[in-house]
Structure formats: structure tokens, C-alpha cells
Scaffold this motif. Sequence first.
Motif, PDB file in Angstrom:
ATOM      1  N   LEU A  10       0.882  -1.174   0.000  1.00  0.00           N
ATOM      2  CA  LEU A  10       0.000   0.000   0.000  1.00  0.00           C
ATOM      3  C   LEU A  10       0.913   1.215   0.000  1.00  0.00           C
ATOM      4  CD1 LEU A  10      -2.763   1.345   0.200  1.00  0.00           C
ATOM      5  CD2 LEU A  10      -2.683   1.017   2.669  1.00  0.00           C
ATOM      6  N   ASP A  11       0.867   2.007  -1.087  1.00  0.00           N
ATOM      7  CA  ASP A  11       1.880   3.037  -1.301  1.00  0.00           C
ATOM      8  C   ASP A  11       1.524   4.450  -0.852  1.00  0.00           C
ATOM      9  OD1 ASP A  11       3.617   1.160  -2.361  1.00  0.00           O
ATOM     10  OD2 ASP A  11       2.903   1.457  -4.403  1.00  0.00           O
ATOM     11  N   CYS A  12       0.239   4.775  -0.714  1.00  0.00           N
ATOM     12  CA  CYS A  12      -0.061   6.156  -0.328  1.00  0.00           C
ATOM     13  C   CYS A  12      -1.345   6.254   0.493  1.00  0.00           C
ATOM     14  CB  CYS A  12      -0.131   7.069  -1.547  1.00  0.00           C
ATOM     15  SG  CYS A  12      -1.593   6.888  -2.556  1.00  0.00           S
ATOM     16  N   ALA A  13      -1.407   7.298   1.315  1.00  0.00           N
ATOM     17  CA  ALA A  13      -2.552   7.505   2.192  1.00  0.00           C
ATOM     18  C   ALA A  13      -3.817   7.813   1.388  1.00  0.00           C
ATOM     19  CB  ALA A  13      -2.256   8.632   3.165  1.00  0.00           C
ATOM     20  N   ASN A  14      -3.669   8.508   0.270  1.00  0.00           N
ATOM     21  CA  ASN A  14      -4.815   8.826  -0.572  1.00  0.00           C
ATOM     22  C   ASN A  14      -5.444   7.549  -1.131  1.00  0.00           C
ATOM     23  OD1 ASN A  14      -6.592  10.627  -1.900  1.00  0.00           O
ATOM     24  ND2 ASN A  14      -5.392  10.439  -3.775  1.00  0.00           N
ATOM     25  N   CYS A  15      -4.611   6.614  -1.552  1.00  0.00           N
ATOM     26  CA  CYS A  15      -5.117   5.329  -2.054  1.00  0.00           C
ATOM     27  C   CYS A  15      -5.833   4.566  -0.942  1.00  0.00           C
ATOM     28  CB  CYS A  15      -3.977   4.484  -2.613  1.00  0.00           C
ATOM     29  SG  CYS A  15      -3.239   5.183  -4.099  1.00  0.00           S
ATOM     30  N   ALA A  16      -5.307   4.630   0.266  1.00  0.00           N
ATOM     31  CA  ALA A  16      -5.927   3.955   1.408  1.00  0.00           C
ATOM     32  C   ALA A  16      -7.328   4.512   1.630  1.00  0.00           C
ATOM     33  CB  ALA A  16      -5.075   4.136   2.664  1.00  0.00           C
ATOM     34  N   THR A  33     -12.026   0.036   7.790  1.00  0.00           N
ATOM     35  CA  THR A  33     -10.998   1.064   7.895  1.00  0.00           C
ATOM     36  C   THR A  33      -9.726   0.541   7.245  1.00  0.00           C
ATOM     37  OG1 THR A  33     -10.369   0.293  10.101  1.00  0.00           O
ATOM     38  CG2 THR A  33     -11.876   2.150  10.009  1.00  0.00           C
ATOM     39  N   VAL A  34      -9.091   1.407   6.479  1.00  0.00           N
ATOM     40  CA  VAL A  34      -7.810   1.080   5.857  1.00  0.00           C
ATOM     41  C   VAL A  34      -6.810   2.087   6.397  1.00  0.00           C
ATOM     42  CG1 VAL A  34      -6.523   0.902   3.697  1.00  0.00           C
ATOM     43  CG2 VAL A  34      -8.918   0.196   3.772  1.00  0.00           C
ATOM     44  N   SER A  35      -5.802   1.595   7.101  1.00  0.00           N
ATOM     45  CA  SER A  35      -4.796   2.463   7.696  1.00  0.00           C
ATOM     46  C   SER A  35      -3.495   2.382   6.905  1.00  0.00           C
ATOM     47  CB  SER A  35      -4.537   2.059   9.147  1.00  0.00           C
ATOM     48  OG  SER A  35      -3.445   2.788   9.650  1.00  0.00           O
ATOM     49  N   LYS A  62      -7.556  -3.787  -5.512  1.00  0.00           N
ATOM     50  CA  LYS A  62      -6.788  -3.927  -6.758  1.00  0.00           C
ATOM     51  C   LYS A  62      -7.147  -2.838  -7.770  1.00  0.00           C
ATOM     52  CE  LYS A  62      -4.344  -7.803  -6.452  1.00  0.00           C
ATOM     53  NZ  LYS A  62      -2.898  -7.704  -6.385  1.00  0.00           N
ATOM     54  N   LYS A  63      -8.420  -2.417  -7.784  1.00  0.00           N
ATOM     55  CA  LYS A  63      -8.833  -1.361  -8.719  1.00  0.00           C
ATOM     56  C   LYS A  63      -8.162  -0.037  -8.385  1.00  0.00           C
ATOM     57  CE  LYS A  63     -13.338  -3.101 -10.110  1.00  0.00           C
ATOM     58  NZ  LYS A  63     -14.786  -2.918 -10.019  1.00  0.00           N
ATOM     59  N   VAL A  64      -7.984   0.232  -7.094  1.00  0.00           N
ATOM     60  CA  VAL A  64      -7.378   1.483  -6.664  1.00  0.00           C
ATOM     61  C   VAL A  64      -5.858   1.413  -6.754  1.00  0.00           C
ATOM     62  CG1 VAL A  64      -7.088   3.061  -4.705  1.00  0.00           C
ATOM     63  CG2 VAL A  64      -9.309   2.031  -5.143  1.00  0.00           C
ATOM     64  N   GLU A  65      -5.297   0.331  -6.251  1.00  0.00           N
ATOM     65  CA  GLU A  65      -3.836   0.156  -6.198  1.00  0.00           C
ATOM     66  C   GLU A  65      -3.523  -1.265  -6.671  1.00  0.00           C
ATOM     67  OE1 GLU A  65       0.005   1.426  -4.916  1.00  0.00           O
ATOM     68  OE2 GLU A  65      -1.617   2.382  -3.858  1.00  0.00           O
ATOM     69  N   PRO A  66      -3.189  -1.423  -7.961  1.00  0.00           N
ATOM     70  CA  PRO A  66      -3.001  -2.764  -8.536  1.00  0.00           C
ATOM     71  C   PRO A  66      -1.965  -3.631  -7.820  1.00  0.00           C
ATOM     72  CG  PRO A  66      -3.119  -1.130 -10.276  1.00  0.00           C
ATOM     73  CD  PRO A  66      -3.074  -0.373  -8.971  1.00  0.00           C
ATOM     74  N   ASP A  67      -0.958  -3.020  -7.192  1.00  0.00           N
ATOM     75  CA  ASP A  67       0.080  -3.789  -6.510  1.00  0.00           C
ATOM     76  C   ASP A  67      -0.301  -4.217  -5.107  1.00  0.00           C
ATOM     77  OD1 ASP A  67       1.680  -3.495  -8.735  1.00  0.00           O
ATOM     78  OD2 ASP A  67       2.731  -1.726  -7.950  1.00  0.00           O
ATOM     79  N   CYS A  68      -1.335  -3.622  -4.541  1.00  0.00           N
ATOM     80  CA  CYS A  68      -1.709  -3.884  -3.150  1.00  0.00           C
ATOM     81  C   CYS A  68      -2.460  -5.211  -3.013  1.00  0.00           C
ATOM     82  CB  CYS A  68      -2.572  -2.755  -2.610  1.00  0.00           C
ATOM     83  SG  CYS A  68      -2.987  -2.953  -0.872  1.00  0.00           S
ATOM     84  N   THR A  69      -2.079  -5.988  -2.013  1.00  0.00           N
ATOM     85  CA  THR A  69      -2.760  -7.251  -1.744  1.00  0.00           C
ATOM     86  C   THR A  69      -3.115  -7.348  -0.269  1.00  0.00           C
ATOM     87  OG1 THR A  69      -0.644  -8.379  -1.432  1.00  0.00           O
ATOM     88  CG2 THR A  69      -1.646  -8.560  -3.608  1.00  0.00           C
TER      89      THR A  69
END
Length: 73
Positions: A10-16, A33-35, A62-69
Motif C-alpha cells: 500500500l503506497d499512499c494515504a490517498n489510495c488507502a 478502515t484502511v490504515s 486492486k482497482k485502486v492500487e493494482p500492486d496492493c494485496t
Amino acid sequence: MKKSFKLRDLDCANCAAKMEDAICKLDGVNSATVSFMTQKLTLDADDARFDQILQQAAKACKKVEPDCTIVMP
């Protein structure tokens, strides 16, 4: 049922924040909640459909941040 899951990449707070909004809109989700700071997802959802809702939440991430799992236990 309420559970917490570790997030990977998870790379950025905005994406969270975008992920949290998308997950909260899913049917059966009571709260989410996503922290960004702790790299965690806390999901409170319908017990009977929890696994299905978790899969939908993973797709939303995945739609918001393709690398996040979501790290599944």
C-alpha cells in the motif's frame, strides 16, 4: 464479524482512503478502515458472507492500487 488483515504494497494515504470508501460501499459491509500508517484493513461484515465480502474487498483494493494485496491468514 470483525477481523483485521495486513496489507502488502500500500503506497499512499490517498489510495488507502479510496480503498476504504470503495469497501464501505460493498453490500454486507458494516464498517471498514484502511490504515496507511499500520498497513492494515479492519473489516466488519456479515458473518454468513464474510469470505465472499473479503474477496470483493480485495478486488476493490486492486482497482485502486493494482500492486496492493490483502494478506489472507
